[in-house]
Motif scaffolding. Structure first.
Motif, PDB file in Angstrom:
ATOM      1  N   GLU A  34      -6.227  63.527 -10.535  1.00 29.63           N
ATOM      2  CA  GLU A  34      -5.007  64.376 -10.983  1.00 29.63           C
ATOM      3  C   GLU A  34      -5.065  65.235 -12.147  1.00 29.63           C
ATOM      4  N   SER A  35      -4.922  66.276 -12.400  1.00 31.33           N
ATOM      5  CA  SER A  35      -5.069  66.936 -13.505  1.00 31.33           C
ATOM      6  C   SER A  35      -4.020  66.628 -14.630  1.00 31.33           C
ATOM      7  N   PRO A  36      -4.272  66.882 -15.791  1.00 31.37           N
ATOM      8  CA  PRO A  36      -3.137  66.827 -16.880  1.00 31.37           C
ATOM      9  C   PRO A  36      -1.888  67.338 -16.480  1.00 31.37           C
ATOM     10  N   GLU A  37      -2.008  68.523 -15.901  1.00 28.47           N
ATOM     11  CA  GLU A  37      -0.658  69.344 -15.757  1.00 28.47           C
ATOM     12  C   GLU A  37       0.015  68.614 -14.762  1.00 28.47           C
ATOM     13  N   GLU A  38      -0.696  68.067 -13.737  1.00 29.96           N
ATOM     14  CA  GLU A  38       0.211  67.540 -12.608  1.00 29.96           C
ATOM     15  C   GLU A  38       0.775  66.239 -13.201  1.00 29.96           C
ATOM     16  N   THR A  39      -0.212  65.664 -13.920  1.00 26.48           N
ATOM     17  CA  THR A  39       0.426  64.435 -14.485  1.00 26.48           C
ATOM     18  C   THR A  39       1.690  64.524 -15.402  1.00 26.48           C
ATOM     19  N   ALA A  40       1.710  65.544 -16.166  1.00 25.22           N
ATOM     20  CA  ALA A  40       3.071  66.017 -16.878  1.00 25.22           C
ATOM     21  C   ALA A  40       4.153  66.365 -16.026  1.00 25.22           C
ATOM     22  N   ARG A  41       3.736  67.112 -15.101  1.00 25.23           N
ATOM     23  CA  ARG A  41       5.048  67.267 -14.130  1.00 25.23           C
ATOM     24  C   ARG A  41       5.574  66.248 -13.339  1.00 25.23           C
ATOM     25  N   ARG A  94     -23.008  44.726 -34.443  1.00 23.27           N
ATOM     26  CA  ARG A  94     -21.599  44.442 -34.318  1.00 23.27           C
ATOM     27  C   ARG A  94     -21.284  44.551 -32.935  1.00 23.27           C
ATOM     28  N   SER A  95     -20.431  43.916 -32.541  1.00 22.98           N
ATOM     29  CA  SER A  95     -19.478  43.798 -31.251  1.00 22.98           C
ATOM     30  C   SER A  95     -18.251  44.822 -31.364  1.00 22.98           C
ATOM     31  N   TRP A  96     -18.081  45.533 -30.407  1.00 26.74           N
ATOM     32  CA  TRP A  96     -17.151  46.584 -30.643  1.00 26.74           C
ATOM     33  C   TRP A  96     -16.144  46.306 -29.283  1.00 26.74           C
ATOM     34  N   TYR A  97     -14.863  46.245 -29.522  1.00 22.89           N
ATOM     35  CA  TYR A  97     -13.885  46.278 -28.421  1.00 22.89           C
ATOM     36  C   TYR A  97     -12.841  47.084 -28.377  1.00 22.89           C
ATOM     37  N   TYR A  98     -12.850  47.875 -27.160  1.00 20.89           N
ATOM     38  CA  TYR A  98     -11.757  48.864 -27.098  1.00 20.89           C
ATOM     39  C   TYR A  98     -11.153  48.896 -25.649  1.00 20.89           C
ATOM     40  N   LEU A  99     -10.169  49.628 -25.555  1.00 19.80           N
ATOM     41  CA  LEU A  99      -9.528  49.785 -24.196  1.00 19.80           C
ATOM     42  C   LEU A  99     -10.367  51.224 -23.593  1.00 19.80           C
ATOM     43  N   ASP A 100     -10.747  51.036 -22.291  1.00 18.59           N
ATOM     44  CA  ASP A 100     -11.157  52.229 -21.719  1.00 18.59           C
ATOM     45  C   ASP A 100     -10.124  52.878 -20.815  1.00 18.59           C
ATOM     46  N   HIS A 101      -9.552  54.003 -21.210  1.00 13.09           N
ATOM     47  CA  HIS A 101      -8.319  54.901 -20.657  1.00 13.09           C
ATOM     48  C   HIS A 101      -8.589  56.023 -19.889  1.00 13.09           C
ATOM     49  N   PRO A 102      -7.905  56.197 -18.816  1.00 14.33           N
ATOM     50  CA  PRO A 102      -8.049  57.399 -18.243  1.00 14.33           C
ATOM     51  C   PRO A 102      -7.515  58.519 -18.591  1.00 14.33           C
ATOM     52  N   GLY A 103      -6.601  58.440 -19.539  1.00 11.37           N
ATOM     53  CA  GLY A 103      -5.869  59.660 -20.218  1.00 11.37           C
ATOM     54  C   GLY A 103      -4.604  59.575 -19.948  1.00 11.37           C
ATOM     55  N   CYS A 104      -3.656  60.385 -20.690  1.00 13.74           N
ATOM     56  CA  CYS A 104      -2.473  60.560 -20.507  1.00 13.74           C
ATOM     57  C   CYS A 104      -2.007  62.032 -20.434  1.00 13.74           C
ATOM     58  N   ALA A 105      -0.850  62.308 -20.116  1.00 19.55           N
ATOM     59  CA  ALA A 105      -0.088  63.682 -20.266  1.00 19.55           C
ATOM     60  C   ALA A 105       0.914  63.389 -21.005  1.00 19.55           C
ATOM     61  N   LEU A 106       1.625  64.134 -21.893  1.00 20.87           N
ATOM     62  CA  LEU A 106       2.843  64.305 -22.423  1.00 20.87           C
ATOM     63  C   LEU A 106       3.700  65.705 -22.278  1.00 20.87           C
ATOM     64  N   VAL A 107       4.610  65.523 -22.172  1.00 25.08           N
ATOM     65  CA  VAL A 107       5.290  66.887 -21.947  1.00 25.08           C
ATOM     66  C   VAL A 107       6.669  66.936 -22.854  1.00 25.08           C
ATOM     67  N   LEU A 108       6.902  67.886 -23.576  1.00 23.02           N
ATOM     68  CA  LEU A 108       8.346  68.259 -24.357  1.00 23.02           C
ATOM     69  C   LEU A 108       9.219  69.089 -23.407  1.00 23.02           C
ATOM     70  N   PRO A 109      10.084  68.452 -22.830  1.00 22.96           N
ATOM     71  CA  PRO A 109      10.977  69.346 -21.896  1.00 22.96           C
ATOM     72  C   PRO A 109      11.962  69.873 -22.623  1.00 22.96           C
ATOM     73  N   VAL A 110      12.191  71.143 -22.378  1.00 20.30           N
ATOM     74  CA  VAL A 110      13.165  72.004 -23.327  1.00 20.30           C
ATOM     75  C   VAL A 110      14.005  72.770 -22.535  1.00 20.30           C
ATOM     76  N   THR A 111      15.498  72.461 -22.437  1.00 16.74           N
ATOM     77  CA  THR A 111      16.450  73.019 -21.400  1.00 16.74           C
ATOM     78  C   THR A 111      16.576  74.411 -21.884  1.00 16.74           C
ATOM     79  N   ALA A 112      17.113  75.469 -21.132  1.00 17.82           N
ATOM     80  CA  ALA A 112      17.434  76.698 -21.406  1.00 17.82           C
ATOM     81  C   ALA A 112      18.382  76.827 -22.739  1.00 17.82           C
TER      82      ALA A 112
END
Length: 165
Positions: free
Chosen positions: A57-64, A9-27
């Motif tokens: 860039e590290s995931p932490e740097e991306t999140a910030r 079979r042939s397979w198609y997919y997106l080659d992706h470098p990754g992401c970072a997501l951050v849940l920001p909460v105020t005081a």
């Protein structure tokens, strides 16, 4: 690659470098979520600030970086919540999830072409939206539920967000 049903079979997919997501909460216990216009689904989507990891860039740097760009907020401590493959059938993208338990507000600096609206929500409301399915962004919903399950995001006392129990 494992053989599938005895045929090639042939397979198609997106080659992706990754992401970072951050849940920001105020005081005060408010989640600084956003609504982003997503062309693929042609609608405004409720989600946490997130973005593609840049080379060296590290995931932490991306999140910030993404937090500052999309909300203007700055994070002190970032609590890792693990990773997720949001679409393992069509992409190798890995999203690194974080909780920022005590962010300080600021002015967003959106990239060209970004359509983003601020959508601050109480923790209890965001958790309800994640559990009912009204919050449809998978990585955001999973980050909310993981943080809450681990006692890092309390619906009962939002001012204690990020404090271990």
């Amino acid at each position: 690659m494992p053989e599938v049903g005895g045929s090639e079979r042939s397979w198609y997919y997106l080659d992706h470098p990754g992401c970072a997501l951050v849940l920001p909460v105020t005081a005060g216990g408010t989640l600084l979520l956003i609504r982003s216009w997503r062309i693929a689904v042609r609608q405004w989507c409720l989600e946490a600030p997130a973005g593609r990891c840049e080379p060296d860039e590290s995931p932490e740097e991306t999140a910030r970086r993404e937090l500052a760009e999309e909300t203007g907020a700055r994070a002190g401590f970032l609590h890792p919540l693990g990773t997720v493959w949001p679409s393992s059938g069509s992409s190798n993208e890995q999203v690194h999830l974080f909780l920022a338990p005590d962010v300080s507000p600021g002015q967003p600096r959106l990239d060209d072409g970004e359509a983003i609206r601020p959508c601050p929500l109480p923790v209890t409301e965001a958790l309800a939206l994640a559990t009912t399915g009204e919050l449809q962004d998978g990585p955001t919903a999973l980050a909310l539920l993981r943080a809450h399950h681990r006692g890092l995001l309390s619906a009962d006392s939002p001012s204690r967000a990020g404090e271990p129990r």
